[in-house]
Design a protein around this motif. Sequence first.
Motif, mmCIF file in Angstrom:
data_model
loop_
_atom_site.group_PDB
_atom_site.id
_atom_site.type_symbol
_atom_site.label_atom_id
_atom_site.label_comp_id
_atom_site.label_asym_id
_atom_site.label_seq_id
_atom_site.Cartn_x
_atom_site.Cartn_y
_atom_site.Cartn_z
ATOM 1 N N MET A 219 44.015 22.049 39.304
ATOM 2 C CA MET A 219 42.858 22.704 39.924
ATOM 3 C C MET A 219 42.510 22.059 41.249
ATOM 4 O O MET A 219 42.125 22.741 42.209
ATOM 5 C CB MET A 219 41.661 22.668 38.971
ATOM 6 N N GLU A 220 42.636 20.739 41.318
ATOM 7 C CA GLU A 220 42.363 20.025 42.565
ATOM 8 C C GLU A 220 43.289 20.523 43.675
ATOM 9 O O GLU A 220 42.858 20.701 44.823
ATOM 10 C CB GLU A 220 42.553 18.517 42.369
ATOM 11 N N VAL A 221 44.554 20.735 43.332
ATOM 12 C CA VAL A 221 45.519 21.208 44.331
ATOM 13 C C VAL A 221 45.248 22.668 44.698
ATOM 14 O O VAL A 221 45.199 23.035 45.874
ATOM 15 C CB VAL A 221 46.960 21.043 43.811
ATOM 16 N N ILE A 222 45.060 23.514 43.668
ATOM 17 C CA ILE A 222 44.880 24.946 43.901
ATOM 18 C C ILE A 222 43.644 25.218 44.755
ATOM 19 O O ILE A 222 43.706 25.947 45.756
ATOM 20 C CB ILE A 222 44.769 25.703 42.564
ATOM 21 N N VAL A 223 42.517 24.647 44.350
ATOM 22 C CA VAL A 223 41.262 24.936 45.050
ATOM 23 C C VAL A 223 41.040 23.976 46.215
ATOM 24 O O VAL A 223 40.555 24.383 47.273
ATOM 25 C CB VAL A 223 40.061 24.868 44.078
ATOM 26 N N GLY A 224 41.414 22.710 46.036
ATOM 27 C CA GLY A 224 41.151 21.714 47.065
ATOM 28 C C GLY A 224 42.105 21.758 48.230
ATOM 29 O O GLY A 224 41.697 21.668 49.390
ATOM 30 N N ASP A 225 43.407 21.917 47.941
ATOM 31 C CA ASP A 225 44.402 21.910 49.000
ATOM 32 C C ASP A 225 44.681 23.297 49.572
ATOM 33 O O ASP A 225 44.804 23.467 50.783
ATOM 34 C CB ASP A 225 45.722 21.303 48.502
ATOM 35 N N PHE A 226 44.818 24.280 48.682
ATOM 36 C CA PHE A 226 45.176 25.622 49.141
ATOM 37 C C PHE A 226 43.945 26.489 49.424
ATOM 38 O O PHE A 226 43.800 27.058 50.496
ATOM 39 C CB PHE A 226 46.068 26.312 48.110
ATOM 40 N N GLY A 227 43.073 26.614 48.426
ATOM 41 C CA GLY A 227 41.938 27.526 48.556
ATOM 42 C C GLY A 227 42.242 28.853 47.890
ATOM 43 O O GLY A 227 43.403 29.228 47.714
ATOM 44 N N ILE A 228 41.193 29.559 47.479
ATOM 45 C CA ILE A 228 41.392 30.825 46.778
ATOM 46 C C ILE A 228 40.486 31.919 47.347
ATOM 47 O O ILE A 228 39.421 31.654 47.899
ATOM 48 C CB ILE A 228 41.152 30.683 45.258
ATOM 49 N N VAL A 229 40.959 33.135 47.196
ATOM 50 C CA VAL A 229 40.188 34.324 47.570
ATOM 51 C C VAL A 229 39.959 35.104 46.287
ATOM 52 O O VAL A 229 40.918 35.471 45.592
ATOM 53 C CB VAL A 229 40.942 35.189 48.596
ATOM 54 N N ILE A 255 36.392 28.432 48.394
ATOM 55 C CA ILE A 255 36.475 29.655 47.600
ATOM 56 C C ILE A 255 35.819 30.785 48.380
ATOM 57 O O ILE A 255 34.623 30.747 48.682
ATOM 58 C CB ILE A 255 35.775 29.483 46.244
ATOM 59 N N ILE A 256 36.606 31.778 48.727
ATOM 60 C CA ILE A 256 36.103 32.938 49.471
ATOM 61 C C ILE A 256 35.939 34.092 48.490
ATOM 62 O O ILE A 256 36.909 34.519 47.853
ATOM 63 C CB ILE A 256 37.074 33.337 50.595
ATOM 64 N N VAL A 257 34.716 34.556 48.335
ATOM 65 C CA VAL A 257 34.435 35.666 47.430
ATOM 66 C C VAL A 257 34.309 36.949 48.254
ATOM 67 O O VAL A 257 33.473 37.035 49.155
ATOM 68 C CB VAL A 257 33.147 35.425 46.623
ATOM 69 N N VAL A 258 35.144 37.912 47.955
ATOM 70 C CA VAL A 258 35.111 39.195 48.658
ATOM 71 C C VAL A 258 33.911 39.983 48.170
ATOM 72 O O VAL A 258 33.750 40.203 46.967
ATOM 73 C CB VAL A 258 36.412 39.982 48.411
ATOM 74 N N LYS A 259 33.065 40.388 49.073
ATOM 75 C CA LYS A 259 31.810 41.055 48.704
ATOM 76 C C LYS A 259 31.957 42.575 48.763
ATOM 77 O O LYS A 259 32.873 43.114 49.362
ATOM 78 C CB LYS A 259 30.687 40.592 49.628
ATOM 79 N N ASP A 260 31.001 43.244 48.115
ATOM 80 C CA ASP A 260 30.888 44.704 48.150
ATOM 81 C C ASP A 260 32.083 45.429 47.546
ATOM 82 O O ASP A 260 32.481 46.488 48.020
ATOM 83 C CB ASP A 260 30.667 45.190 49.588
ATOM 84 N N VAL A 261 32.675 44.865 46.484
ATOM 85 C CA VAL A 261 33.790 45.561 45.839
ATOM 86 C C VAL A 261 33.529 45.831 44.358
ATOM 87 O O VAL A 261 34.261 46.591 43.730
ATOM 88 C CB VAL A 261 35.105 44.750 45.967
ATOM 89 N N MET A 262 32.493 45.219 43.778
ATOM 90 C CA MET A 262 32.297 45.319 42.330
ATOM 91 C C MET A 262 32.001 46.735 41.863
ATOM 92 O O MET A 262 32.307 47.091 40.734
ATOM 93 C CB MET A 262 31.196 44.363 41.881
ATOM 94 N N ASN A 263 31.381 47.558 42.708
ATOM 95 C CA ASN A 263 31.053 48.913 42.298
ATOM 96 C C ASN A 263 32.152 49.911 42.644
ATOM 97 O O ASN A 263 32.014 51.106 42.405
ATOM 98 C CB ASN A 263 29.741 49.357 42.961
ATOM 99 N N HIS A 264 33.247 49.415 43.207
ATOM 100 C CA HIS A 264 34.361 50.301 43.541
ATOM 101 C C HIS A 264 35.103 50.664 42.249
ATOM 102 O O HIS A 264 35.297 49.811 41.385
ATOM 103 C CB HIS A 264 35.299 49.600 44.518
ATOM 104 N N PRO A 265 35.513 51.934 42.107
ATOM 105 C CA PRO A 265 36.220 52.344 40.875
ATOM 106 C C PRO A 265 37.444 51.484 40.563
ATOM 107 O O PRO A 265 37.781 51.275 39.390
ATOM 108 C CB PRO A 265 36.631 53.790 41.182
ATOM 109 N N MET A 266 38.113 50.963 41.600
ATOM 110 C CA MET A 266 39.316 50.162 41.384
ATOM 111 C C MET A 266 39.009 48.819 40.723
ATOM 112 O O MET A 266 39.883 48.178 40.158
ATOM 113 C CB MET A 266 40.039 49.924 42.710
ATOM 114 N N SER A 267 37.748 48.382 40.817
ATOM 115 C CA SER A 267 37.405 47.052 40.320
ATOM 116 C C SER A 267 37.403 46.971 38.799
ATOM 117 O O SER A 267 37.358 45.884 38.238
ATOM 118 C CB SER A 267 36.027 46.629 40.855
ATOM 119 N N ILE A 268 37.435 48.117 38.126
ATOM 120 C CA ILE A 268 37.426 48.100 36.651
ATOM 121 C C ILE A 268 38.804 48.395 36.064
ATOM 122 O O ILE A 268 38.974 48.427 34.852
ATOM 123 C CB ILE A 268 36.405 49.110 36.090
#
Length: 308
Positions: A219-229, A255-268
């Motif tokens: 987790m340290e490498v994944i989030v600390g070194d690389f980063g996640i979207v 950690i970059i959280v993509v906003k305004d997608v939760m209500n999109h039909p594709m999100s389910i």
Amino acid sequence: MTEASKTHVILLSCGSFNPVTKGHIHMFEKAREYLHKTGRFIVIGGIISPVHDSYGKPGLVSSRHRLTMCQLAVQSSDWIRVDPWECYQDTWQTTCSVLEHHRDLMKRVTGCILSNVNTPSTTPVIGQPQNQTPPPVYQNHSNMNHKPNAIKLWGKISESLGKICCVRPHMERFTFVDENANLGTTVRYEEIELRILLLCGSDLLESFCIPGLWKDSDMEVIVGDFGIVVVPRDGADTERIMNHSSILRKYKDNIIVVKDVMNHPMSIISSTKSRLALQHGDGHVVDYLSQPVIDYILQSQLYIKASG
């Protein structure tokens, strides 16, 4: 910011892709769109890396089928490709190992060190060769002249990757060449910061909070070194999820959280829902899967019988 001063990003998504859904492709598209809107990033490519057969998930079909379905799902994309390296290993690989593999692969292609989240590289990375008249990024591809520079850069990288790994392989046969193949003389490039970010849904983010599921060192490498979207789905509260993990809290800025997608039909949409729809002959499967993927599933008689 000028294009050259922005961080150039390759989005890497790991998972079963059992099967690959419209939601998976939508995740890539929304992440790229959001990162571009921040004004700080240019997404130059996306990589789908299906998990090894030995992962042991119930109902997981052969990687041969999953790779082909993924290839069918991105056949019209000019920036997302399918990589079979993970499937071709002797056994299951951790997400951390897959990220490190692609980082090392990019080092070989560019001849330079890629930057981590907290240590931006001042080493030339990728772009046009210095002190030379820049040649066309694409040779004999006149139909690409209108493509954005970021896409041309990805094309150049993919062209080089083709010498040592599988890039946009044929449907029937996935060729894999030894990474130690001779690449010839490395060309030095103008400075452009390049990073590989893990692209995932909020369900994977939430799995980081399950005790014992992930090694802290990974987790340290994944989030600390690389980063996640993270592309949230099903109304997930990403803030709450991140606050449940000391490592996620520690590297919250990565950690970059993509906003305004939760209500999109594709999100389910999910692979689970797609398999259930196939098993029950539910016509809504056309909302979950692209037609080429559906055709391949029916032709190969996949997921028709309940198997977990």
